[in-house]
Design an enzyme around this catalytic site. Structure first.
Site, short mmCIF file in Angstrom:
data_model
loop_
_atom_site.label_atom_id
_atom_site.label_comp_id
_atom_site.label_asym_id
_atom_site.label_seq_id
_atom_site.Cartn_x
_atom_site.Cartn_y
_atom_site.Cartn_z
N GLU A 84 0.83 -1.21 0.00
CA GLU A 84 0.00 0.00 0.00
C GLU A 84 0.86 1.25 0.00
OE1 GLU A 84 -4.14 0.78 2.03
OE2 GLU A 84 -2.56 1.24 3.47
N HIS A 115 5.46 -26.77 2.11
CA HIS A 115 4.68 -27.76 1.37
C HIS A 115 3.68 -27.09 0.43
CE1 HIS A 115 6.35 -31.07 3.69
NE2 HIS A 115 6.24 -30.30 4.75
N LYS A 227 -12.62 3.11 -2.65
CA LYS A 227 -13.59 3.54 -1.66
C LYS A 227 -14.64 4.46 -2.29
CE LYS A 227 -10.48 3.28 2.35
NZ LYS A 227 -9.78 4.06 3.40
#
Length: 261
Positions: A84, A115, A227
């Site tokens: 960000e 894994h 937003k």
């Protein structure tokens, strides 16, 4: 934001003594970043290593591998901090940035990642850099799990060695070229003080990289766009303002299938 009033839930949960130690650890790292000589400045070394891996070696990914279960959310926290802050395509002068400024950051705690994506880290045609985070001593209440803690340390050290040194083998399928950039960070113990120092280490690293890359690490215009559009879409959610909204509106009007008995 945990250093501000947003850290109140931490203080309420862990107690103010522990929260104060968290702040003390962060303050100690801040002081180190400000005063330590260049070659011994940990955030600066971490920052310049990242600049080299990203902007010069053009490595697209960076894995954060904490070998301590209590640091399991560290990769997600650093995704927010680094991606960000420093994933920018415009510099402070408003000019296009023609070099990569932030890798795709990911990770898993302990042996979980071994894994899943460690095969890609060791032998993938696309290379990535790594941070391996180790804790030297188990927490006192985990003393009875000392064997488990030693196994985590052994795995973390082994992965670091394998990534950097590799292993030659005549069978190309079993050949590990090594040379995969890896940084090992060792905490003496995982207490509030050292956790605060670790978090501040990465925050200082990100700020220093922003200075080097000549970008603003402290705005998030892409987040703000999402937003704003979300508020607009919410106001028109039941309408056909866009093809996607038209399809969603049709699905919401369609009768629901009967529940299975």
């Amino acid at each position: 934001s945990l250093w501000s009033a947003a850290g109140l839930p931490i203080a309420l949960h862990a107690g103010f003594d522990a929260f104060r130690e968290l702040l003390n650890g962060a303050a100690a790292m801040d002081a180190h970043a400000l005063r330590a000589p260049f070659l011994h400045n940990l955030p600066m070394r971490l920052a310049l290593t990242g600049v080299w891996n990203q902007s010069f070696l053009k490595l697209p990914g960076h894995a954060v591998l904490p070998y301590a279960h209590r640091l399991g959310l560290m990769p997600k926290a650093l995704q927010q901090l680094e991606m960000e802050s420093n994933d920018k395509s415009t510099d402070l002068d408003g000019l296009p940035v023609d070099y990569p400024t932030c890798p795709i950051l990911f990770g898993e705690p302990g042996t979980d990642g071994q894994h899943s994506f460690h095969q890609w880290l060791h032998q993938g045609a696309t290379r990535a850099s790594c941070d391996v985070i180790l804790v030297a001593n188990p927490m006192s209440r985990e003393a009875h799990l000392e064997g488990h803690h030693d196994a985590l340390l052994a795995n973390g050290i082994a992965q670091s060695d394998a990534l950097w040194h590799g292993e030659a083998h005549a069978d190309r399928h079993r050949h590990y070229e090594g040379g995969r950039p890896v940084t090992v960070i060792v905490l003496p113990e995982l207490d509030a003080f050292h956790l605060g120092a670790l978090l501040a280490l990465y925050e200082q690293k990100v700020a220093m990289q922003g200075f080097v890359w000549h970008i603003n690490s402290f705005d998030q215009m892409g987040v703000e766009l999402g937003k704003r559009l979300a508020r607009e879409r919410l106001a028109t959610l039941g309408s056909a303002a866009t093809p996607l909204q038209e399809r969603l509106a049709a699905l919401r009007r369609a009768p629901r299938p009967r529940e299975r008995r």
